[in-house]
Design a protein around this motif. Structure first.
Motif, short mmCIF file in Angstrom:
data_model
loop_
_atom_site.label_atom_id
_atom_site.label_comp_id
_atom_site.label_asym_id
_atom_site.label_seq_id
_atom_site.Cartn_x
_atom_site.Cartn_y
_atom_site.Cartn_z
N CYS A 220 0.82 -1.22 0.00
CA CYS A 220 0.00 0.00 0.00
C CYS A 220 0.86 1.26 0.00
N TYR A 221 1.99 1.20 0.67
CA TYR A 221 2.85 2.38 0.77
C TYR A 221 3.80 2.54 -0.42
N ALA A 222 3.77 1.61 -1.37
CA ALA A 222 4.73 1.62 -2.47
C ALA A 222 4.68 2.92 -3.27
N THR A 223 3.48 3.46 -3.48
CA THR A 223 3.36 4.70 -4.24
C THR A 223 3.23 5.92 -3.35
N GLU A 224 3.32 5.71 -2.05
CA GLU A 224 3.20 6.82 -1.10
C GLU A 224 4.55 7.12 -0.45
N ARG A 225 5.06 6.13 0.27
CA ARG A 225 6.33 6.28 0.97
C ARG A 225 7.16 5.03 0.73
N PRO A 226 8.01 5.00 -0.29
CA PRO A 226 8.81 3.80 -0.57
C PRO A 226 9.63 3.33 0.62
N PRO A 432 10.47 15.35 0.73
CA PRO A 432 11.37 14.59 1.61
C PRO A 432 12.81 14.73 1.15
N VAL A 433 13.73 14.64 2.10
CA VAL A 433 15.12 14.91 1.78
C VAL A 433 15.96 13.65 1.65
N SER A 434 15.42 12.50 2.05
CA SER A 434 16.24 11.29 2.06
C SER A 434 15.73 10.27 1.05
N TRP A 435 16.66 9.40 0.66
CA TRP A 435 16.33 8.30 -0.24
C TRP A 435 15.56 7.25 0.57
N PRO A 436 14.58 6.57 -0.06
CA PRO A 436 14.18 6.68 -1.47
C PRO A 436 13.01 7.61 -1.72
N ASP A 437 12.47 8.21 -0.64
CA ASP A 437 11.24 9.00 -0.83
C ASP A 437 11.46 10.22 -1.70
N HIS A 438 12.66 10.80 -1.67
CA HIS A 438 12.87 12.01 -2.45
C HIS A 438 12.91 11.74 -3.95
N LEU A 439 13.08 10.48 -4.36
CA LEU A 439 13.09 10.16 -5.79
C LEU A 439 11.75 10.49 -6.45
N GLN A 440 10.67 10.39 -5.68
CA GLN A 440 9.36 10.68 -6.24
C GLN A 440 9.20 12.15 -6.60
N TRP A 441 10.10 13.00 -6.09
CA TRP A 441 10.04 14.43 -6.36
C TRP A 441 11.09 14.86 -7.38
N PHE A 442 11.66 13.91 -8.09
CA PHE A 442 12.73 14.23 -9.04
C PHE A 442 12.28 15.26 -10.08
N ARG A 443 11.13 15.02 -10.71
CA ARG A 443 10.70 15.92 -11.78
C ARG A 443 10.30 17.29 -11.24
N PHE A 444 9.85 17.33 -9.99
CA PHE A 444 9.60 18.63 -9.36
C PHE A 444 10.92 19.38 -9.19
N GLY A 445 11.97 18.68 -8.79
CA GLY A 445 13.29 19.29 -8.68
C GLY A 445 13.80 19.78 -10.02
N CYS A 446 13.52 19.02 -11.10
CA CYS A 446 13.92 19.44 -12.44
C CYS A 446 13.21 20.73 -12.83
N ALA A 447 11.93 20.84 -12.47
CA ALA A 447 11.19 22.07 -12.77
C ALA A 447 11.80 23.25 -12.00
N ARG A 463 19.95 18.00 -4.59
CA ARG A 463 19.54 16.60 -4.43
C ARG A 463 19.10 16.02 -5.78
N THR A 464 18.40 16.82 -6.55
CA THR A 464 17.91 16.37 -7.85
C THR A 464 19.08 16.07 -8.78
N LEU A 465 20.12 16.89 -8.73
CA LEU A 465 21.28 16.68 -9.61
C LEU A 465 21.98 15.36 -9.32
N TRP A 466 21.89 14.88 -8.08
CA TRP A 466 22.57 13.63 -7.72
C TRP A 466 21.70 12.39 -7.93
N MET A 467 20.40 12.56 -8.09
CA MET A 467 19.51 11.40 -8.19
C MET A 467 19.84 10.46 -9.35
#
Length: 678
Positions: A220-226, A432-447, A463-467
């Protein structure tokens, strides 16, 4: 005791209606009242037959009698009682136990007729009146792919609640787990988690069952909080006496989550999941393994490999019901990765039309993919409007979907020059600032990296540059973000990071090997090296794609490159400004115009050469010319521009006259050589 002859029995009255004079007519009224929709004769015949009611005459005659007495109405849709009051009166007169039996009987009739949705509604009605109904019938109906996931979940939960005595512990557990799956499909993740937490707290069936529930909670948390998903799944795997089938289910689910977030042990987890599934196959296990393997390939930038893996999975298999939505959306994401925007758009539309089968949970993801696709081809107003609409909907969105929709809005705001509004929107979020939850915000960081001053969002952008070092999967969906990341890294003074991102993009381009990714790879290479030849190659490649914003960005950087010849730089800046204008990216257009004037460019050609050539085309003529020059038919152009075929033909004749040409071939040649600057 001698029975009373039927002729001398007292006649029955229903809520003030004309008298009902026979048991058959009484049974007919009850069957019609129980029906969830206007019913046909075949339904009534089977209801009476299952109830052992003999009509004595044809059922048609009994029905005609009831119609003539004003009890039944007949229409093309079917038979129904003449009023809601009459229906309520009939239902009130049925004892609860008999009403439950009638509902269950109606469900069986609907199942035999191939109408599982109607059967599910009848079973829900039966469960409101009785402690239990036929469990085999409940299982059969709830697992039918034609039944909406929300309805299936409600049916299974009602069956679980009624069977408090636990007549069949294993069946009740299966019902509960299936209900959780259907709640997730229906977009009711909060209810699913609540059910699992409640069951864990009840601790009904021992440690092994608790581990099973932890596994479902992790899913259930797979798409919410990895991070939580992996934690719960790991707890579920700690029991050595775990049931083999459920262990296989948990391992395949863990492999999917791990592969999606670039977990360092993803390969080992997939191998273990494959062995477990081979020993004890779990429902949907093949689909989960395919999703995990595809995500692992995408993490390395191998988009074609991921696509081939996903095509081997069958979304229509019975066991794939809970995974079909993920499979469909991942396939669409793969099409976007390859720049197949038209095909992706058609697939999104088709999936949206099947949302009742896929489940409402897929709708937000499809909306996000649609917005990303529109952004990639330059439909900025449409992308922004759809994203805003989804963000304002009352239903809570999964974190990744919400982040993607916010990224769309932020990017459009920056392109329109509404920098303050974009910055405010970014500042309002706390990703979120830590892996893996911050990966879901990658495209937001790109914007956010599109900000002319990326240091304003320093931590988010860094953080986005390092993902991409961990997984390339989030970048595959938005190729045009790669040059933006390189540019942001350089503005932040991190030239090594800019080079690393360029290396990632080149690796993707080598594996994807199409014009879109080759163009993007040349673009980032040109930014890192400062070589106009690389930027020139990027423009040439991107011209052959529908990725108009990516082309405009490459033209801008070609115009701004120090080594670009003056005439080439001016032409690139002019064309870049024209493309941005057509896209509605007025902020980008203003930057390009400033660049053109800074290069020593005088008045706009359109102002000095009226009446002839490309500069003389009206906006409508220019749009028609662009579509036809790119290969569209007149019919397709009319549909694209929402005008008539006659209007397109009129514009085309004007274009030919102003350009002094006579054919589509000449139009394409002129258009590619001397694009208008609008």
């Amino acid at each position: 005791m001698t029975g009373t002859p039927s002729a001398s029995r007292p006649k029955m009255h229903i809520a003030g209606a004309s008298p009902v004079s026979s048991p058959a007519q009484h049974s007919l009224l009850r069957a019609v009242a129980v029906a969830t929709a206007p019913c046909e004769l075949w339904f009534l015949e089977q209801m009476l037959d299952l109830g052992g009611v003999a009509t004595g005459t044809s059922i048609d005659g009994e029905v005609e009698t009831l119609i003539s007495r004003g009890v039944l109405n007949d229409s093309q849709a079917g038979l129904r009682l003449t009023s809601r009051r009459l229906r309520d009166g009939v239902l009130r007169g049925i004892p609860p136990s008999l009403l439950a039996a009638l509902q269950e009987r109606a469900a069986l009739v609907q199942v035999r007729a191939g109408r599982p949705t109607a059967a599910a509604r009848h079973l829900l009605g039966a469960l409101r009146e009785a402690r239990r109904v036929d469990p085999e019938l409940v299982s059969r109906v709830a697992t039918d792919a034609a039944v909406d996931p929300a309805l299936a979940a409600d049916l299974l939960l009602a069956a679980c609640d009624r069977d408090t005595a636990g007549h069949d512990t294993e069946r009740r557990r299966d019902w509960l787990l299936a209900a959780v799956d259907h709640l997730m499909l229906a977009g009711r993740s909060g209810e699913a988690m609540e059910q699992l937490h409640r069951e864990i707290a009840a601790d009904r069936h021992g440690p092994a069952y608790r581990c099973m529930l932890f596994g479902r909670l992790g899913a259930c948390y797979a798409t919410e909080r990895p991070s939580l998903a992996l934690d719960y799944l790991d707890r579920a795997l700690r029991r050595p006496d775990h049931d083999p089938v459920h262990r296989a289910w948990t391992l395949t689910t863990t492999a999917v989550v791990a592969a999606r977030v670039g977990h360092p042990r993803a390969a080992q987890l997939m191998e273990a999941a494959g062995r477990a599934h081979g020993d004890a196959p779990s429902p949907g296990g093949e689909i989960r393994l395919a999703l995990a393997r595809a995500a692992h390939a995408a993490a390395a930038g191998s988009a074609p490999t991921a696509g081939r893996i996903l095509r081997t999975a069958d979304p229509d298999s019975v066991s794939a019901r809970t995974q079909a939505a993920f499979l469909r959306t991942e396939r669409i994401a793969g099409q976007l990765t390859l720049g197949e925007f038209a095909a992706a758009g058609a697939a999104i539309e088709a999936a949206a039309g099947e949302i009742g089968t896929l489940g409402a949970a897929a709708a937000p993801t499809l909306t996000a993919l649609d917005c990303i696709a529109r952004l990639a081809v330059g439909e900025l107003p449409e992308a922004e409007a759809r994203a805003h609409l989804a963000l304002r909907a009352p239903r809570r969105l999964p974190d990744e979907v919400r982040a993607d929709l916010l990224a769309v809005v932020v990017e459009v705001l920056f392109r329109r020059g509404e920098t303050t509004a974009a910055r405010d929107l970014i500042a309002a979020e706390s990703p979120p600032v830590s892996w893996p939850d911050h990966l879901q915000w990658f495209r937001f960081g790109c914007a956010a990296a599109a900000d002319p001053q990326p240091a304003r969002h320093g931590e988010l952008v860094r953080r986005t540059l390092w993902m991409p070092d961990r997984t390339l999967r989030p970048l595959l969906l938005v190729p045009h973000h790669a040059p933006r990341l390189v540019r942001a890294a350089r503005l932040l003074g991190d030239h090594r990071r800019a080079g690393a991102i360029s290396g990632h993009v080149k690796r993707i381009a080598g594996r994807v090997n199409n014009q879109l990714w080759r163009g993007v790879a040349h673009h980032v290479d040109g930014l890192v090296s400062g070589d106009p030849a690389a930027l020139r190659a990027a423009v040439s490649r991107l011209r052959t794609t529908d990725a108009r914003p990516a082309l405009a960005d490459a033209l801008f950087d070609l115009a701004a490159a120090d080594g670009s010849p003056p005439d080439e730089a001016v032409a690139a800046a002019q064309e870049c400004a024209a493309v941005y204008t057509r896209l509605g990216a007025l902020g980008d257009q203003e930057r390009a115009s400033r660049l053109a004037h800074g290069l020593g460019h005088g008045p706009h050609p359109r102002q000095t050469r009226p009446g002839h050539g490309l500069a003389a085309l009206t906006a409508g003529e220019e749009r028609v010319a662009e579509l036809l020059a790119r290969g569209a038919t007149k019919q397709q152009a009319a549909a694209e521009l929402y005008v008539s075929f006659h209007t397109v033909d009129t514009h085309l004749r004007a274009v030919y006259a102003k350009l002094g040409i006579r054919s589509r071939v000449e139009l394409a040649r002129v258009w590619d050589t001397h694009r208008p600057s609008r």
